[in-house]
Design a protein around this motif. Sequence first.
Motif, PDB file in Angstrom:
ATOM      1  N   MET A   1       0.846  -1.198   0.000  1.00  0.00           N
ATOM      2  CA  MET A   1       0.000   0.000   0.000  1.00  0.00           C
ATOM      3  C   MET A   1       0.882   1.250   0.000  1.00  0.00           C
ATOM      4  O   MET A   1       1.841   1.344   0.759  1.00  0.00           O
ATOM      5  CB  MET A   1      -0.906   0.006   1.228  1.00  0.00           C
ATOM      6  N   LYS A   2       0.547   2.202  -0.857  1.00  0.00           N
ATOM      7  CA  LYS A   2       1.277   3.461  -0.939  1.00  0.00           C
ATOM      8  C   LYS A   2       0.482   4.545  -0.215  1.00  0.00           C
ATOM      9  O   LYS A   2      -0.673   4.807  -0.555  1.00  0.00           O
ATOM     10  CB  LYS A   2       1.490   3.858  -2.399  1.00  0.00           C
ATOM     11  N   ILE A   3       1.129   5.161   0.771  1.00  0.00           N
ATOM     12  CA  ILE A   3       0.449   6.131   1.626  1.00  0.00           C
ATOM     13  C   ILE A   3       1.183   7.462   1.551  1.00  0.00           C
ATOM     14  O   ILE A   3       2.397   7.524   1.772  1.00  0.00           O
ATOM     15  CB  ILE A   3       0.416   5.636   3.084  1.00  0.00           C
ATOM     16  N   LEU A   4       0.449   8.514   1.246  1.00  0.00           N
ATOM     17  CA  LEU A   4       1.004   9.868   1.231  1.00  0.00           C
ATOM     18  C   LEU A   4       0.385  10.642   2.377  1.00  0.00           C
ATOM     19  O   LEU A   4      -0.838  10.835   2.411  1.00  0.00           O
ATOM     20  CB  LEU A   4       0.706  10.556  -0.106  1.00  0.00           C
ATOM     21  N   ILE A   5       1.204  11.060   3.316  1.00  0.00           N
ATOM     22  CA  ILE A   5       0.722  11.828   4.463  1.00  0.00           C
ATOM     23  C   ILE A   5       0.888  13.308   4.143  1.00  0.00           C
ATOM     24  O   ILE A   5       2.005  13.835   4.111  1.00  0.00           O
ATOM     25  CB  ILE A   5       1.485  11.446   5.738  1.00  0.00           C
ATOM     26  N   ALA A   6      -0.217  13.961   3.868  1.00  0.00           N
ATOM     27  CA  ALA A   6      -0.228  15.383   3.523  1.00  0.00           C
ATOM     28  C   ALA A   6      -0.430  16.185   4.795  1.00  0.00           C
ATOM     29  O   ALA A   6      -1.447  16.045   5.481  1.00  0.00           O
ATOM     30  CB  ALA A   6      -1.340  15.675   2.520  1.00  0.00           C
ATOM     31  N   THR A   7       0.535  17.025   5.126  1.00  0.00           N
ATOM     32  CA  THR A   7       0.498  17.720   6.406  1.00  0.00           C
ATOM     33  C   THR A   7       1.204  19.060   6.303  1.00  0.00           C
ATOM     34  O   THR A   7       2.170  19.199   5.554  1.00  0.00           O
ATOM     35  CB  THR A   7       1.170  16.854   7.499  1.00  0.00           C
ATOM     36  N   PRO A   8       0.737  20.066   7.035  1.00  0.00           N
ATOM     37  CA  PRO A   8       1.430  21.367   7.024  1.00  0.00           C
ATOM     38  C   PRO A   8       2.687  21.392   7.877  1.00  0.00           C
ATOM     39  O   PRO A   8       3.458  22.338   7.798  1.00  0.00           O
ATOM     40  CB  PRO A   8       0.373  22.321   7.569  1.00  0.00           C
ATOM     41  N   GLU A   9       2.881  20.358   8.704  1.00  0.00           N
ATOM     42  CA  GLU A   9       4.091  20.306   9.529  1.00  0.00           C
ATOM     43  C   GLU A   9       4.359  18.876   9.957  1.00  0.00           C
ATOM     44  O   GLU A   9       3.445  18.050  10.054  1.00  0.00           O
ATOM     45  CB  GLU A   9       3.975  21.206  10.748  1.00  0.00           C
ATOM     46  N   ALA A  10       5.623  18.559  10.187  1.00  0.00           N
ATOM     47  CA  ALA A  10       6.008  17.225  10.640  1.00  0.00           C
ATOM     48  C   ALA A  10       7.434  17.274  11.166  1.00  0.00           C
ATOM     49  O   ALA A  10       8.293  17.944  10.597  1.00  0.00           O
ATOM     50  CB  ALA A  10       5.913  16.208   9.504  1.00  0.00           C
ATOM     51  N   VAL A  11       7.690  16.561  12.253  1.00  0.00           N
ATOM     52  CA  VAL A  11       9.065  16.410  12.710  1.00  0.00           C
ATOM     53  C   VAL A  11       9.747  15.392  11.801  1.00  0.00           C
ATOM     54  O   VAL A  11       9.095  14.486  11.277  1.00  0.00           O
ATOM     55  CB  VAL A  11       9.117  15.944  14.186  1.00  0.00           C
ATOM     56  N   PRO A  12      11.019  15.562  11.518  1.00  0.00           N
ATOM     57  CA  PRO A  12      11.969  16.490  12.137  1.00  0.00           C
ATOM     58  C   PRO A  12      12.108  17.813  11.383  1.00  0.00           C
ATOM     59  O   PRO A  12      13.092  18.530  11.602  1.00  0.00           O
ATOM     60  CB  PRO A  12      13.268  15.703  12.054  1.00  0.00           C
ATOM     61  N   TYR A  13      11.167  18.169  10.510  1.00  0.00           N
ATOM     62  CA  TYR A  13      11.356  19.298   9.608  1.00  0.00           C
ATOM     63  C   TYR A  13      10.851  20.628  10.156  1.00  0.00           C
ATOM     64  O   TYR A  13      11.554  21.630  10.125  1.00  0.00           O
ATOM     65  CB  TYR A  13      10.667  19.003   8.271  1.00  0.00           C
ATOM     66  N   ILE A  14       9.615  20.644  10.638  1.00  0.00           N
ATOM     67  CA  ILE A  14       8.998  21.891  11.086  1.00  0.00           C
ATOM     68  C   ILE A  14       7.935  21.542  12.119  1.00  0.00           C
ATOM     69  O   ILE A  14       7.198  20.564  11.945  1.00  0.00           O
ATOM     70  CB  ILE A  14       8.374  22.683   9.907  1.00  0.00           C
ATOM     71  N   LYS A  15       7.878  22.323  13.197  1.00  0.00           N
ATOM     72  CA  LYS A  15       6.925  22.007  14.260  1.00  0.00           C
ATOM     73  C   LYS A  15       6.408  23.273  14.911  1.00  0.00           C
ATOM     74  O   LYS A  15       7.184  24.144  15.282  1.00  0.00           O
ATOM     75  CB  LYS A  15       7.584  21.115  15.322  1.00  0.00           C
ATOM     76  N   THR A  16       5.060  23.360  15.036  1.00  0.00           N
ATOM     77  CA  THR A  16       4.463  24.380  15.888  1.00  0.00           C
ATOM     78  C   THR A  16       3.619  23.751  16.981  1.00  0.00           C
ATOM     79  O   THR A  16       3.248  24.415  17.936  1.00  0.00           O
ATOM     80  CB  THR A  16       3.573  25.354  15.087  1.00  0.00           C
ATOM     81  N   GLY A  17       3.278  22.462  16.831  1.00  0.00           N
ATOM     82  CA  GLY A  17       2.433  21.798  17.816  1.00  0.00           C
ATOM     83  C   GLY A  17       2.484  20.293  17.660  1.00  0.00           C
ATOM     84  O   GLY A  17       3.312  19.732  16.930  1.00  0.00           O
ATOM     85  N   GLY A  18       1.540  19.613  18.335  1.00  0.00           N
ATOM     86  CA  GLY A  18       1.529  18.166  18.371  1.00  0.00           C
ATOM     87  C   GLY A  18       1.309  17.504  17.029  1.00  0.00           C
ATOM     88  O   GLY A  18       1.716  16.361  16.817  1.00  0.00           O
ATOM     89  N   LEU A  19       0.643  18.196  16.093  1.00  0.00           N
ATOM     90  CA  LEU A  19       0.436  17.635  14.756  1.00  0.00           C
ATOM     91  C   LEU A  19       1.759  17.201  14.142  1.00  0.00           C
ATOM     92  O   LEU A  19       1.840  16.145  13.491  1.00  0.00           O
ATOM     93  CB  LEU A  19      -0.264  18.659  13.860  1.00  0.00           C
ATOM     94  N   ALA A  20       2.795  17.984  14.326  1.00  0.00           N
ATOM     95  CA  ALA A  20       4.094  17.662  13.738  1.00  0.00           C
ATOM     96  C   ALA A  20       4.637  16.354  14.291  1.00  0.00           C
ATOM     97  O   ALA A  20       5.174  15.521  13.546  1.00  0.00           O
ATOM     98  CB  ALA A  20       5.085  18.795  13.995  1.00  0.00           C
ATOM     99  N   ASP A  21       4.510  16.159  15.603  1.00  0.00           N
ATOM    100  CA  ASP A  21       4.967  14.905  16.213  1.00  0.00           C
ATOM    101  C   ASP A  21       4.195  13.717  15.655  1.00  0.00           C
ATOM    102  O   ASP A  21       4.769  12.674  15.339  1.00  0.00           O
ATOM    103  CB  ASP A  21       4.782  14.967  17.733  1.00  0.00           C
TER     104      ASP A  21
END
Length: 489
Positions: free
Chosen positions: A1-21
């Motif tokens: 299965m190919k999964i693309l996680i589309a997100t405005p933030e993610a660790v380890p790149y950019i973080k403002t809140g828990g969404l990134a983690d």
Amino acid sequence: MKILIATPEAVPYIKTGGLADVAGALCRELRGMDYEAHLVLPLYRKIRETVPSLEDTGITIKVPVGSWIVEGQIFSDERSNYFIACDDFFDREEPYGTPDGDYADNASRFVFFSRGIFEACKALDFRPDIIHCNDWQTGLVPLYLKILYSSDAFFRDTSTVLTLHNLGYQGVFPASQMPLTNFGWKLFTPEGIEFYGKVNFLKAGILAADILTTVSDTYAKEILSSEHGFGLDGLLRTRESDLYGVINGIDYGEWDPANDVFLPASFHHENISGKSVCKKELMKSLFKKADKQDLKRVPLLGMVGRLSGQKGLDLVLQSAPELLSSGAKLAVLGKGDERFHREFLSLQEQYRDKVSVTIGFDDSLAHRIYAGADFFIMPSHYEPCGLGQLMSLRYGCIPVARRTGGLADTIQDFEPLASRGTGFLFTDYTPSAFLDALKRAFCVFTDSRKLNRMITEGMKQDFSWRSSVERYCRLYEQSLGKKRPLRIP
């Protein structure tokens, strides 16, 4: 299965809140289970400046944003994750805005990102089985798939999952921004993406995603009510059969007091002696006056996270005089609303030897607060899941929290007769209820046997990502089997 996680933030790149983690850990765990998983994010300035492995693929895309065609470039991180670049939109100090408010062109920025995801997939010849969207910044993606890309054979087998991390943030813009989406005015209705005379990006995702998830079972129930639904509870009730709660996890590789490079001493649930060393060093670094007696005599409270009204900070400020007069000390680390910056710094000025406030985010200090504080306070007005309590439990820092959302799902309220529990919960959103919970906590603090038992029980709780990821995988399979037709009258 190919999964693309589309997100405005993610660790380890950019973080403002828990969404990134959550986004970063989910992708990593999926790969560990042999799924082909990739992140896709906007290429913010901070990512350009801090990711040495960033590569320009040489691929450009052209993305319609209203009547304009905006050009973007695709970058990758060692061909594992992807970034959509457009300097006009993303070459800025912060991802979403400044302390004075959101960027005025956020609608254009995330229209470009959402539709750019499809153009990037085609340019990369990557056919995702699942696009896992996160929050309002990617809320348009499911609706684009159902309308503008419905006849595109490239995405014939693609399904969407939308995770609602916090319904308090919806991406609501003036009606004048509707043409930017290229949907046409026929969707600007109460049954479509109109929301009290404005356009609502998150509503688009709720309407169109094949599966909806949120970050705890309790929050999945709460958002069906008018109190917690932020105006979308009616729509969510129509999709209740497609809405699932999946509790967040934390990365136990990063959050492990037995192997934490930021701590002056290590410890684990079978030997917690190092925790007193961590408290001693934290007190010494944060407070000018801290003696050996303070370690046993003075309860140290910690707060780490976003400084916003949602977090119950008004309860902390209103309770502070009585709380601090009891002898407790408070260590605060976070960033958010300018009002709370001012008020907590003023509190620090008033109680110099009892309150330490650090505005911003310091990863080392965050780890040291979790390890050194006795109690972690989260009197949230609402809390979809919360990661702070999971980290604090892992570090033997007993949470004192309001009984809401994920806090209710992850903290076992202390039962004095059975001497059993992992934290202290209160229900009423009042200073007196918060103080009563703290008084219960301070009673346990004076009994080292009970205190140590609570610490070790909390540390033994398992909130690793594996069980959460397995639940997501089942939902991915389910979404492939039931691509939902769009139903807009």
